[in-house]
Design a protein around this motif. Structure first.
Motif: not given
Length: 297
Positions: A125-153
């Motif tokens: 359903s459209p809701w299933d597709r939106i849900q999958a897209a949100v999950v993929r975006l959350a995973v991308w954020l965690l993978d690419n913007l995870a705070p590290g030692a040199g990450a901005p505040g």
């Protein structure tokens, strides 16, 4: 040799290729008649072999090439042909055998088009597709913007906040989808209930159809009447269970065997029911017909 021939005949009988049987006798009748012609034929009888080949092909088309090859050989291999025909004769009497695969496919498609299987056809359903897209975006954020030692505040507090928002959004979407699924099932159930058909009505329709000679349609109604008697009146329309699974609710599932065999043979196998098979199915359904009368009283 004979064992291999029998096994080949069974496999050839179940796999029918792409050709349809020609107009003429039924598949099973043509096999029976061809075998009868060969039973008393002496070895090398080309006349009996040619007649049997014609009878067999008139009902089975080109779906038995091995047997036709035996019958048209010079000299004809009558012993092998008898073994193969005997094996095919047993196979075509099995309810799982479908002499007309396209007709059987149409029957299965008709079953899957029923409201109870609507979710299988709908896809995500459209809701299933939106849900999958949100999950993929959350995973991308965690993978690419995870705070590290040199990450901005700002990343140190932005990533947890964004992740939390994503989790809340997914939760809200799941709750909405669950409520929507429940409402859809409720609508289907209401439609079934609004139709006013009860198990007694289905048995009455079965009697009317049987009297008109429409035994396949009648056995459908018998099965529907039994299913409704075993559970809720709406089960036949909305339950995702197969007929076999619904019948398993019976205190004595084995007693419904003749009805189940007739239903599966006619509806799934696309075979015509004879009066004797329908009579056995009707006898198996009789206790549930009485139960339906008791409910209506």
């Amino acid at each position: 040799m004979k064992l291999a021939a029998a096994l080949g005949a069974v496999l050839a009988g179940i796999w029918l290729g792409t050709a349809q049987a020609a107009e003429g006798p039924s598949y099973a009748d043509s096999v029976d008649r061809a075998l009868a012609l060969l039973r008393s034929a002496p070895a090398g009888d080309t006349s009996a072999a040619a007649e049997a080949a014609g009878v067999l092909q008139s009902g089975t088309g080109s779906t038995q090439p091995e047997i036709l090859g035996d019958l048209r050989a010079s000299p004809p291999r009558l012993d092998d042909a008898r073994v193969r025909l005997t094996a095919v004769q047993r196979a075509v009497r099995n309810p799982a055998f479908a002499a007309e695969p396209r007709k059987a496919d149409d029957a299965v498609s008709g079953i899957l088009s029923q409201p109870r299987y609507a979710d299988l056809r709908a896809g995500p359903s459209p809701w299933d597709r939106i849900q999958a897209a949100v999950v993929r975006l959350a995973v991308w954020l965690l993978d690419n913007l995870a705070p590290g030692a040199g990450a901005p505040g700002w990343i140190r507090w932005a990533v947890p906040v964004v992740t939390l928002v994503m989790v809340l959004a997914v939760t809200a979407l799941l709750l909405r989808a669950t409520r929507g699924h429940g409402r859809r099932e409720a609508r289907i159930a209401e439609q079934a209930l609004a139709s006013g058909r009860t198990s007694g009505d289905r048995f009455a329709e079965a009697d009317r159809l049987a009297a008109a000679g429409q035994l396949t349609a009648a056995v459908r109604k018998l099965a529907g009447g039994v299913a409704a008697s075993l559970g809720d009146e709406r089960d036949w329309e909305v339950s995702p269970l197969t007929v076999r699974e619904i019948f398993w609710r019976s205190p004595d599932p084995g007693a419904l065997g003749p009805l189940l065999a007739a239903f599966e043979s006619a509806v799934y196998g696309g075979r015509d029911l004879d009066a004797e098979a329908y009579a056995r199915a009707e006898t198996a359904a009789a206790p549930y017909r009485s139960l339906a009368r008791g409910r209506a009283a």
